[in-house]
Write a protein that holds these residues in place. Structure first.
Motif, PDB file in Angstrom:
ATOM      1  N   THR A 247       0.946  -1.189   0.223  1.00 37.29           N
ATOM      2  CA  THR A 247       0.120   0.078  -0.020  1.00 37.29           C
ATOM      3  C   THR A 247       0.649   1.045   0.554  1.00 37.29           C
ATOM      4  OG1 THR A 247       0.073  -0.007   2.915  1.00 37.29           O
ATOM      5  CG2 THR A 247      -1.880  -1.032   1.259  1.00 37.29           C
ATOM      6  N   VAL A 248       0.086   2.075  -0.229  1.00 35.57           N
ATOM      7  CA  VAL A 248       1.082   3.755  -0.104  1.00 35.57           C
ATOM      8  C   VAL A 248      -0.221   4.795   0.025  1.00 35.57           C
ATOM      9  CG1 VAL A 248       0.960   3.772  -2.880  1.00 35.57           C
ATOM     10  CG2 VAL A 248       2.611   5.660  -1.809  1.00 35.57           C
ATOM     11  N   GLY A 249       0.260   5.655   0.592  1.00 38.50           N
ATOM     12  CA  GLY A 249      -0.195   6.575   1.242  1.00 38.50           C
ATOM     13  C   GLY A 249       0.348   7.994   1.192  1.00 38.50           C
ATOM     14  N   ALA A 250       0.329   8.988   1.541  1.00 39.43           N
ATOM     15  CA  ALA A 250       1.327  10.320   1.458  1.00 39.43           C
ATOM     16  C   ALA A 250       1.220  10.937   3.134  1.00 39.43           C
ATOM     17  CB  ALA A 250       0.553  10.817   0.819  1.00 39.43           C
ATOM     18  N   ASP A 251       2.165  11.544   3.313  1.00 34.44           N
ATOM     19  CA  ASP A 251       2.838  13.270   4.489  1.00 34.44           C
ATOM     20  C   ASP A 251       1.477  12.281   5.914  1.00 34.44           C
ATOM     21  OD1 ASP A 251       3.121  14.875   2.495  1.00 34.44           O
ATOM     22  OD2 ASP A 251       1.474  14.841   1.781  1.00 34.44           O
ATOM     23  N   HIS A 252       2.257  10.618   6.001  1.00 37.75           N
ATOM     24  CA  HIS A 252       2.131  10.134   6.902  1.00 37.75           C
ATOM     25  C   HIS A 252      -0.009  10.454   7.392  1.00 37.75           C
ATOM     26  CE1 HIS A 252       6.178  10.650   7.318  1.00 37.75           C
ATOM     27  NE2 HIS A 252       6.074   9.456   7.822  1.00 37.75           N
ATOM     28  N   GLN A 253      -0.417  10.534   6.608  1.00 42.20           N
ATOM     29  CA  GLN A 253      -1.813  10.572   6.653  1.00 42.20           C
ATOM     30  C   GLN A 253      -2.919  10.020   6.682  1.00 42.20           C
ATOM     31  OE1 GLN A 253      -3.384  13.471   8.580  1.00 42.20           O
ATOM     32  NE2 GLN A 253      -1.161  14.300   8.734  1.00 42.20           N
ATOM     33  N   PRO A 254      -2.859   8.499   7.875  1.00 38.32           N
ATOM     34  CA  PRO A 254      -3.329   7.342   7.378  1.00 38.32           C
ATOM     35  C   PRO A 254      -4.874   8.104   6.411  1.00 38.32           C
ATOM     36  CG  PRO A 254      -3.098   7.501   9.719  1.00 38.32           C
ATOM     37  CD  PRO A 254      -2.639   8.944   8.772  1.00 38.32           C
ATOM     38  N   GLY A 255      -4.641   7.198   5.049  1.00 38.85           N
ATOM     39  CA  GLY A 255      -5.875   7.210   4.683  1.00 38.85           C
ATOM     40  C   GLY A 255      -6.010   7.838   3.245  1.00 38.85           C
ATOM     41  N   ARG A 256      -4.429   9.138   3.437  1.00 43.50           N
ATOM     42  CA  ARG A 256      -5.118   9.979   2.029  1.00 43.50           C
ATOM     43  C   ARG A 256      -3.902   9.218   1.046  1.00 43.50           C
ATOM     44  NH1 ARG A 256      -1.486  15.840   3.214  1.00 43.50           N
ATOM     45  NH2 ARG A 256      -3.294  15.969   4.657  1.00 43.50           N
ATOM     46  N   PRO A 257      -4.179   9.246  -0.309  1.00 45.59           N
ATOM     47  CA  PRO A 257      -3.588   9.054  -1.605  1.00 45.59           C
ATOM     48  C   PRO A 257      -2.557   9.796  -1.732  1.00 45.59           C
ATOM     49  CG  PRO A 257      -5.382   9.999  -2.160  1.00 45.59           C
ATOM     50  CD  PRO A 257      -5.930   9.764  -0.548  1.00 45.59           C
ATOM     51  N   PRO A 258      -1.671   9.491  -2.468  1.00 45.12           N
ATOM     52  CA  PRO A 258      -0.116  10.316  -2.933  1.00 45.12           C
ATOM     53  C   PRO A 258      -1.335  11.295  -4.348  1.00 45.12           C
ATOM     54  CG  PRO A 258      -0.163   8.052  -3.103  1.00 45.12           C
ATOM     55  CD  PRO A 258      -1.127   8.042  -2.529  1.00 45.12           C
TER      56      PRO A 258
END
Ligand SMILES: C[S@@+](CC[C@H](N)C(=O)[O-])C[C@H]1O[C@@H](n2cnc3c(N)ncnc32)[C@H](O)[C@@H]1O
Length: 266
Positions: A239-250
């Motif tokens: 999985t990949v997310g962004a900016d250490h915000q759970p659930g935030r897609p890149p």
């Protein structure tokens, strides 16, 4: 001198990604233990983890220390003697004991498996060669227990072509002004590689008292390229997310990409 000769064998040119004494001093001023927004993210992701955790390239213990203080069993390695010495000092000052080793991504070895391996603050980008990066992913895979997780943060692709100089200053405890001036000196779009020269300086009473040059070499990975590389190294549940915000897609404005992958359970 042939143009293909690696920087590391040229006399009097610093070894890339050395993290020497001034770099360590400024790292500690800029990012003391417990700083940066990734700390609550990692604490949350790791809560309840059974068994040892490895922080690869542990540095000064910025992240390791809050994880140890939360009761997690975390070990670390790093190639820089200066960064490790700082980590040992921070641990001793807090009465913490940590298993720390001097080793490189390319050759670290433990005789037991880990429940999780962490590579925060885009440190994996300091492996500046594609084949070496793939071999390190495989080494991570082989050091994880079945079902163990790998958590890696990477710089987004935009960083490859960023030519803005990085100029910042800090004040040391004794009043010295510490300064960094970082500039891109090489951007290779084919190898997705970037080299910067980071000049560290100590100014006292308006005079330059000391300076150090750090040559930093990075490889910037494409998002899908990294997902495919994790799969090629044997990982699943990527999985990949962004900016250490759970659930935030890149997205276009993401500052850091947060990958997670699992060594298959069987
Ligand atoms: C940005 S610091 C990160 C330190 C720490 N993980 C943190 O989150 O604050 C990068 C670290 O990577 C280490 N490093 C760079 N190249 C390395 C390599 N090939 N093998 C092991 N450590 C390396 C440096 O010595 C430095 O401590």
């Amino acid at each position: 001198m042939p143009i293909t000769e690696p920087i590391s064998v040229r006399p009097n040119v610093p070894v890339p990604n050395r993290y020497g004494a001034m770099c360590t001093e400024i790292y500690d001023l800029d990012k003391p233990p417990g700083s940066l927004p990734d700390v609550p993210f990692y604490l949350d992701r790791l809560v309840g983890t059974q068994g040892p955790i490895l922080e690869a390239a542990v540095g000064t213990g910025r992240l390791l220390i809050p994880l140890l203080e939360a009761g997690l069993e975390v070990k670390g390695f790093d190639q820089s003697p200066d960064m490790l010495a700082s980590c040992r000092r921070h641990c001793a000052a807090r009465g913490l004991s940590a298993d720390l080793q001097q080793a490189r991504f390319q050759d670290f070895a433990y005789d037991h498996a880990f429940s999780a391996i962490l590579v925060p603050v885009a440190t994996f980008n300091l492996i500046d060669d594609f084949a070496e990066g793939l071999a390190v992913l495989k080494r991570f895979h082989d050091h994880l227990a079945l079902g163990g997780r790998l958590l890696i943060d990477l710089m987004p692709m935009g960083y490859l072509t960023n030519e803005k100089p990085d100029i910042r200053t800090w004040t040391a405890a004794n009043g010295d002004m510490l300064r960094i001036e970082g500039r891109a000196v090489e951007i290779d779009l084919v190898r997705q590689r970037r080299v910067t020269h980071d000049r560290y300086e100590r100014w006292r009473n308006g005079r330059l008292a000391e300076s150090e040059l750090e040559v930093m070499a990075f490889r910037i990975w494409g998002l899908a390229e990294f997902q495919l590389s994790l799969a090629a190294a044997g990982f699943d549940q990527i999985t990949v997310g962004a900016d250490h915000q759970p659930g935030r897609p890149p997205g276009r404005s993401s500052r850091i990409l947060n990958f997670e992958a699992r060594r298959p359970a069987a």
